[in-house]
Design a protein around this motif. Structure first.
Motif, PDB file in Angstrom:
ATOM      1  N   GLN A 265      15.264  89.245  46.647  1.00 22.99           N
ATOM      2  CA  GLN A 265      14.581  90.401  46.825  1.00 22.99           C
ATOM      3  C   GLN A 265      13.584  90.112  48.078  1.00 22.99           C
ATOM      4  N   ALA A 266      13.587  91.237  48.998  1.00 25.52           N
ATOM      5  CA  ALA A 266      12.565  91.209  49.967  1.00 25.52           C
ATOM      6  C   ALA A 266      11.777  92.422  49.924  1.00 25.52           C
ATOM      7  N   THR A 267      10.453  92.039  50.368  1.00 28.18           N
ATOM      8  CA  THR A 267       9.353  93.279  50.418  1.00 28.18           C
ATOM      9  C   THR A 267       9.088  93.249  51.768  1.00 28.18           C
ATOM     10  N   SER A 268       8.462  94.419  52.067  1.00 29.31           N
ATOM     11  CA  SER A 268       7.847  94.603  53.433  1.00 29.31           C
ATOM     12  C   SER A 268       6.363  94.285  53.526  1.00 29.31           C
ATOM     13  N   GLU A 269       5.872  93.869  52.472  1.00 27.94           N
ATOM     14  CA  GLU A 269       4.458  93.548  52.146  1.00 27.94           C
ATOM     15  C   GLU A 269       4.134  92.112  52.684  1.00 27.94           C
ATOM     16  N   PRO A 270       3.166  92.091  53.805  1.00 32.13           N
ATOM     17  CA  PRO A 270       2.642  90.677  54.202  1.00 32.13           C
ATOM     18  C   PRO A 270       2.474  89.799  52.983  1.00 32.13           C
ATOM     19  N   VAL A 271       2.674  88.512  53.193  1.00 30.67           N
ATOM     20  CA  VAL A 271       2.606  87.606  52.075  1.00 30.67           C
ATOM     21  C   VAL A 271       1.383  86.415  52.543  1.00 30.67           C
ATOM     22  N   ASP A 272       0.370  86.484  51.972  1.00 29.93           N
ATOM     23  CA  ASP A 272      -0.605  85.541  52.328  1.00 29.93           C
ATOM     24  C   ASP A 272      -0.136  84.081  51.982  1.00 29.93           C
ATOM     25  N   GLU A 273      -0.339  83.210  52.902  1.00 34.41           N
ATOM     26  CA  GLU A 273       0.027  81.661  53.005  1.00 34.41           C
ATOM     27  C   GLU A 273      -0.750  81.046  51.850  1.00 34.41           C
ATOM     28  N   LEU A 274       0.026  80.384  51.202  1.00 32.48           N
ATOM     29  CA  LEU A 274      -0.706  79.196  50.033  1.00 32.48           C
ATOM     30  C   LEU A 274      -1.492  78.281  50.684  1.00 32.48           C
ATOM     31  N   PRO A 275      -2.451  77.856  50.055  1.00 29.63           N
ATOM     32  CA  PRO A 275      -2.942  76.474  50.734  1.00 29.63           C
ATOM     33  C   PRO A 275      -2.123  75.377  51.004  1.00 29.63           C
ATOM     34  N   GLU A 276      -0.984  75.198  50.196  1.00 28.94           N
ATOM     35  CA  GLU A 276      -0.317  74.136  50.112  1.00 28.94           C
ATOM     36  C   GLU A 276       1.073  74.506  51.043  1.00 28.94           C
ATOM     37  N   SER A 277       0.953  74.988  52.262  1.00 21.36           N
ATOM     38  CA  SER A 277       2.058  75.364  53.106  1.00 21.36           C
ATOM     39  C   SER A 277       2.061  74.841  54.415  1.00 21.36           C
ATOM     40  N   VAL A 278       2.700  74.976  55.008  1.00 18.29           N
ATOM     41  CA  VAL A 278       2.712  74.328  56.370  1.00 18.29           C
ATOM     42  C   VAL A 278       3.804  75.386  57.216  1.00 18.29           C
ATOM     43  N   THR A 279       3.270  75.570  58.547  1.00 17.54           N
ATOM     44  CA  THR A 279       3.813  76.882  59.157  1.00 17.54           C
ATOM     45  C   THR A 279       4.550  76.024  60.437  1.00 17.54           C
ATOM     46  N   LEU A 280       5.930  76.117  60.479  1.00 21.65           N
ATOM     47  CA  LEU A 280       6.628  75.637  61.951  1.00 21.65           C
ATOM     48  C   LEU A 280       7.048  76.607  62.564  1.00 21.65           C
ATOM     49  N   ALA A 281       6.705  76.547  64.072  1.00 16.12           N
ATOM     50  CA  ALA A 281       6.997  77.658  64.867  1.00 16.12           C
ATOM     51  C   ALA A 281       7.865  77.033  65.998  1.00 16.12           C
ATOM     52  N   LEU A 282       8.828  77.752  66.430  1.00 18.50           N
ATOM     53  CA  LEU A 282       9.666  77.678  67.496  1.00 18.50           C
ATOM     54  C   LEU A 282       9.529  78.513  68.442  1.00 18.50           C
ATOM     55  N   ASP A 283       9.186  78.432  70.007  1.00 18.69           N
ATOM     56  CA  ASP A 283       8.918  79.339  70.760  1.00 18.69           C
ATOM     57  C   ASP A 283      10.423  79.422  71.535  1.00 18.69           C
ATOM     58  N   GLY A 284      10.195  80.481  72.612  1.00 12.30           N
ATOM     59  CA  GLY A 284      11.461  80.619  73.311  1.00 12.30           C
ATOM     60  C   GLY A 284      12.175  79.367  74.041  1.00 12.30           C
ATOM     61  N   GLY A 285      11.386  78.567  74.439  1.00 14.86           N
ATOM     62  CA  GLY A 285      11.686  77.373  75.207  1.00 14.86           C
ATOM     63  C   GLY A 285      12.016  76.196  74.299  1.00 14.86           C
ATOM     64  N   GLY A 286      12.064  76.295  73.062  1.00 13.50           N
ATOM     65  CA  GLY A 286      12.505  75.350  72.309  1.00 13.50           C
ATOM     66  C   GLY A 286      11.424  74.414  71.815  1.00 13.50           C
ATOM     67  N   ASP A 287      10.181  74.631  71.920  1.00 16.55           N
ATOM     68  CA  ASP A 287       9.021  73.760  71.688  1.00 16.55           C
ATOM     69  C   ASP A 287       8.599  73.904  70.307  1.00 16.55           C
ATOM     70  N   LEU A 288       8.551  73.231  69.516  1.00 16.71           N
ATOM     71  CA  LEU A 288       8.085  73.205  67.878  1.00 16.71           C
ATOM     72  C   LEU A 288       6.749  72.974  68.000  1.00 16.71           C
ATOM     73  N   TYR A 289       6.148  73.627  66.818  1.00 12.62           N
ATOM     74  CA  TYR A 289       4.603  73.600  66.615  1.00 12.62           C
ATOM     75  C   TYR A 289       4.609  73.495  65.047  1.00 12.62           C
ATOM     76  N   TRP A 290       3.735  72.606  64.584  1.00 12.26           N
ATOM     77  CA  TRP A 290       2.971  72.291  63.289  1.00 12.26           C
ATOM     78  C   TRP A 290       1.940  72.769  63.079  1.00 12.26           C
ATOM     79  N   ASN A 291       1.829  73.948  62.317  1.00  8.64           N
ATOM     80  CA  ASN A 291       0.350  74.784  62.162  1.00  8.64           C
ATOM     81  C   ASN A 291      -0.332  74.831  63.592  1.00  8.64           C
ATOM     82  N   ASN A 292       0.568  75.484  64.444  1.00 11.98           N
ATOM     83  CA  ASN A 292       0.021  75.765  65.757  1.00 11.98           C
ATOM     84  C   ASN A 292      -0.226  74.712  66.535  1.00 11.98           C
TER      85      ASN A 292
END
Length: 138
Positions: A49-76
């Motif tokens: 089930q999905a909601t449209s409310e933003p989810v607050d990140e928990l302290p025990e979480s890691v954010t991985l991000a991929l940009d358009g060029g394919g570069d990977l980021y670990w917590n920015n």
């Protein structure tokens, strides 16, 4: 083929021949009986089930991000894809119930995204989620 009654040639025949109509209806019935199970065939899935409310990140979480060029980021912070499994294992040793939030640019190649997801799964992470923007916030 006569269009009138026998012996009375002046009066038109008032009875309708329904045999061809019954034949067509029986053929259509057989077709529907055969195709109905094919049309209604579905796969039972337990979808999240999905909601449209933003989810607050928990302290025990890691954010991985991929940009358009394919570069990977670990917590920015930039990270090479080859170092991702060791970094994930280090985090799993200290926080076994860590959640990975994956953000990907719209222009990211699917191959790169699938590779990052496979690395996260192979590392043993049990919780992975996608981060998206609600519509209209661009």
């Amino acid at each position: 083929m006569a269009f009138g009654r026998m012996g009375d040639s002046n009066e038109p025949m008032s009875d309708m021949n329904v045999i061809p109509l019954v034949d067509v209806m029986l053929v259509l019935l057989v077709i529907f009986i055969i195709t109905a199970p094919v049309i209604t065939h579905s796969v039972d899935m337990d979808l999240p089930q999905a909601t449209s409310e933003p989810v607050d990140e928990l302290p025990e979480s890691v954010t991985l991000a991929l940009d358009g060029g394919g570069d990977l980021y670990w917590n920015n912070e930039p990270i090479a894809l080859e170092k991702l499994p060791t970094r994930l294992r280090d985090v799993l040793e200290t926080q076994p119930d860590v959640a990975i939030y994956l953000r990907a640019d719209r222009d990211t190649r699917y191959e790169r995204l699938a590779r990052v997801m496979a690395e996260v799964r192979q590392s043993g992470v049990g919780r992975m989620a996608f981060v998206s923007e609600p519509e209209g916030e661009r």
